[in-house]
Design a protein around this motif. Structure first.
Motif, mmCIF file in Angstrom:
data_model
loop_
_atom_site.group_PDB
_atom_site.id
_atom_site.type_symbol
_atom_site.label_atom_id
_atom_site.label_comp_id
_atom_site.label_asym_id
_atom_site.label_seq_id
_atom_site.Cartn_x
_atom_site.Cartn_y
_atom_site.Cartn_z
ATOM 1 N N VAL A 87 39.059 -62.854 -86.661
ATOM 2 C CA VAL A 87 39.188 -64.519 -86.492
ATOM 3 C C VAL A 87 40.928 -64.625 -86.655
ATOM 4 O O VAL A 87 41.810 -64.134 -87.765
ATOM 5 C CB VAL A 87 38.883 -65.832 -87.821
ATOM 6 C CG1 VAL A 87 39.767 -67.227 -86.695
ATOM 7 C CG2 VAL A 87 37.973 -65.622 -87.757
ATOM 8 N N PHE A 113 29.053 -65.666 -93.259
ATOM 9 C CA PHE A 113 29.195 -66.583 -94.162
ATOM 10 C C PHE A 113 27.895 -67.331 -94.451
ATOM 11 O O PHE A 113 27.130 -66.809 -92.813
ATOM 12 C CB PHE A 113 29.925 -67.954 -94.461
ATOM 13 C CG PHE A 113 30.286 -68.620 -92.849
ATOM 14 C CD1 PHE A 113 29.338 -69.850 -93.031
ATOM 15 C CD2 PHE A 113 31.193 -68.301 -92.429
ATOM 16 C CE1 PHE A 113 29.569 -70.355 -91.626
ATOM 17 C CE2 PHE A 113 31.707 -69.106 -91.663
ATOM 18 C CZ PHE A 113 30.578 -70.335 -90.972
ATOM 19 N N LYS A 161 49.635 -71.648 -93.674
ATOM 20 C CA LYS A 161 48.328 -71.269 -93.611
ATOM 21 C C LYS A 161 48.689 -69.822 -94.302
ATOM 22 O O LYS A 161 47.831 -69.462 -95.251
ATOM 23 C CB LYS A 161 47.014 -71.180 -92.593
ATOM 24 C CG LYS A 161 46.646 -72.553 -92.079
ATOM 25 C CD LYS A 161 45.371 -73.024 -91.559
ATOM 26 C CE LYS A 161 45.165 -72.451 -90.691
ATOM 27 N NZ LYS A 161 43.466 -72.813 -89.288
ATOM 28 N N ASN A 217 38.862 -70.710 -97.797
ATOM 29 C CA ASN A 217 39.180 -70.568 -96.554
ATOM 30 C C ASN A 217 40.861 -71.321 -96.276
ATOM 31 O O ASN A 217 41.732 -70.190 -96.612
ATOM 32 C CB ASN A 217 38.053 -71.593 -95.487
ATOM 33 C CG ASN A 217 38.469 -71.658 -94.283
ATOM 34 O OD1 ASN A 217 39.357 -70.362 -93.692
ATOM 35 N ND2 ASN A 217 38.217 -72.307 -93.529
#
Ligand code: ADP
Length: 411
Positions: A151, A204, A109, A287
């Protein structure tokens, strides 16, 4: 009959979960013959399909057996050992779709975040933690800068909320405890051989998703932008089209452009998912992407002219892509195992769909807490009917859960 079977070449699927099952179902429907490499004989694809090779994805004997029978090979997910597959696949001339380099690029990621930067796709700010054994000073410095909202993510092996650690602490008295858990999260990643990065928290308004499809011939189509809702990091429901529900139509165009740019730049073929955040001011942030069919596209089975599974095959085999036109309104809810002790499933545990909906049950042998066991898809003729449709789906889901609870207690 025997000769006929022998004459037809297999297409291969690596993985035996629900995505493999639905890909294999689509393959059969299209007249293809899927050969599936499954971890164990109780996996959904193995229970429903005949041509399987059973073995872990790093079991060379199983891989030899699989590749000796399958030419074009696709993936149900990106969590595979690319180096080993390359080595064993090469012996048999296997053709991986997408290429293993693409899978390898997407399975990390952090790599994805860097790709977004390179392609100038908007995405949240992040920092990479340099010392996972001792990340304290770097963490505190960044969190102080970001009002203690961030996060943490493992770069590898994270999915369905696993490998994601949310920090939303404006309250200073909880900070010591949060940091302790964050450090533990980092050390766990280190043991697994994964990097960790801290993303700035995105406040968001909604989470959105889209399925894009690129074929080996370079054709590209996009499915409608949809709204996706998560609970504890796991997709709970999806509905749309987002544009009929107040999302700016320009955002649908933009999301499709992002998806196309990504697919073209790395040579991603097949159906793939792109997850986005919509901010209060209407702007979009990417994302992550999933280089394969995706949970946010399951609605397409009942709502679109061509579903994501069929288009995946068309794309990798160089057929013309099917149109993605959808019904005026649709929804999907996931059937996640309720929080009860594991038990063996049978037919009486399948939920009953309402009049506008359809059940897709994966046939997993065991019902377990938070396990994806199936989903319900529903469609209606107008967007105004979405609340009723969601209510119908939620009712089936709630009845299903209470039936499971009741059966368990009756034991
Ligand atoms: P996974 O690979 O497990 O799907 P994600 O990176 O998509 O992990 O994160 C899971 C969920 O956590 C997201 O769907 C979203 O609800 C939330 N999330 C992830 N990143 C952020 C962020 N930067 N800000 C706010 N929420 C986030």
């Amino acid at each position: 009959l025997e000769n006929h079977t022998l004459n037809q070449q297999h297409v291969g699927i690596i993985g035996g979960g629900q995505l493999a099952l639905m890909l294999a179902d689509a393959a059969l429907r299209m007249g293809l013959k899927p050969m599936i490499l499954v971890e164990n004989s109780f996996s959904p694809a193995a229970l429903a399909h005949r041509d399987i090779v059973c073995g872990a994805s790093d079991d060379v004997a199983a891989l030899d057996c699989f590749f000796s029978q399958a030419s074009e090979v696709i993936f149900e997910n990106e969590f595979v050992n690319c180096e080993l597959l390359q080595k064993v696949g090469a012996k048999w001339g296997a053709q991986f779709l997408p290429r293993l380099e693409v899978i390898s690029e997407c399975q990390d990621k952090l790599n994805q975040k860097r790709l977004f930067q390179k392609l100038k796709l908007p995405s949240s700010e992040f920092i990479v933690l340099d010392d996972l054994q001792n990340p304290l000073s770097q963490l505190t410095e960044a969190l102080n800068r970001w009002e203690w909202r961030g996060v943490l993510k493992w770069s590898r092996m994270g999915y369905d909320g696993k490998g994601v650690f949310l920090i939303n602490n404006t309250n200073s008295k909880d900070r010591a405890e949060t940091l302790k858990n964050a450090i533990q999260f980092c050390q766990e990643a280190k043991k697994k051989g994964s990097q960790v990065y801290l993303e700035r928290f995105v406040p968001f308004k909604r989470e959105l998703a889209m399925i894009g499809v690129q074929s080996t011939l370079g054709e590209f189509v996009a499915y409608p932008l949809v709204i996706s809702e998560q609970e504890n990091g796991i997709c709970s429901r999806v509905y749309g089209p987002a544009v009929s529900l107040g999302v700016d139509p320009q955002n649908e165009v933009l999301a499709a452009q992002f998806a196309k740019r990504l697919a073209q730049s790395i040579g991603l073929v097949g159906s793939f998912g792109i997850e986005l955040f919509e901010l209060e001011d209407g702007s979009l942030l990417v994302n992550e992407i999933a280089p394969r069919v995706h949970n946010s596209g399951h609605y397409s089975q009942n709502a679109c002219s061509t579903d994501q599974f069929e288009n995946h095959w068309r794309a990798v085999l160089g057929m013309p892509l099917g149109i993605t036109q959808c019904r005026p309104a649709f929804a999907m809810v996931n059937l996640l195992g309720p929080d009860i002790p594991t038990f063996t499933a049978n037919q009486e545990h399948i939920p009953s769909p309402g009049p506008h909906s359809h059940v897709h049950w994966y046939g997993k042998r065991e019902i377990r807490a938070l396990r994806k066991l199936g989903h319900l898809n529903g469609t209606v003729t107008a967007v105004e009917k979405i609340p009723d449709l969601l209510q119908e789906l939620e009712k089936s889901r709630a009845q299903w859960v209470s039936q499971l609870m009741g059966k368990l207690h009756a034991k």
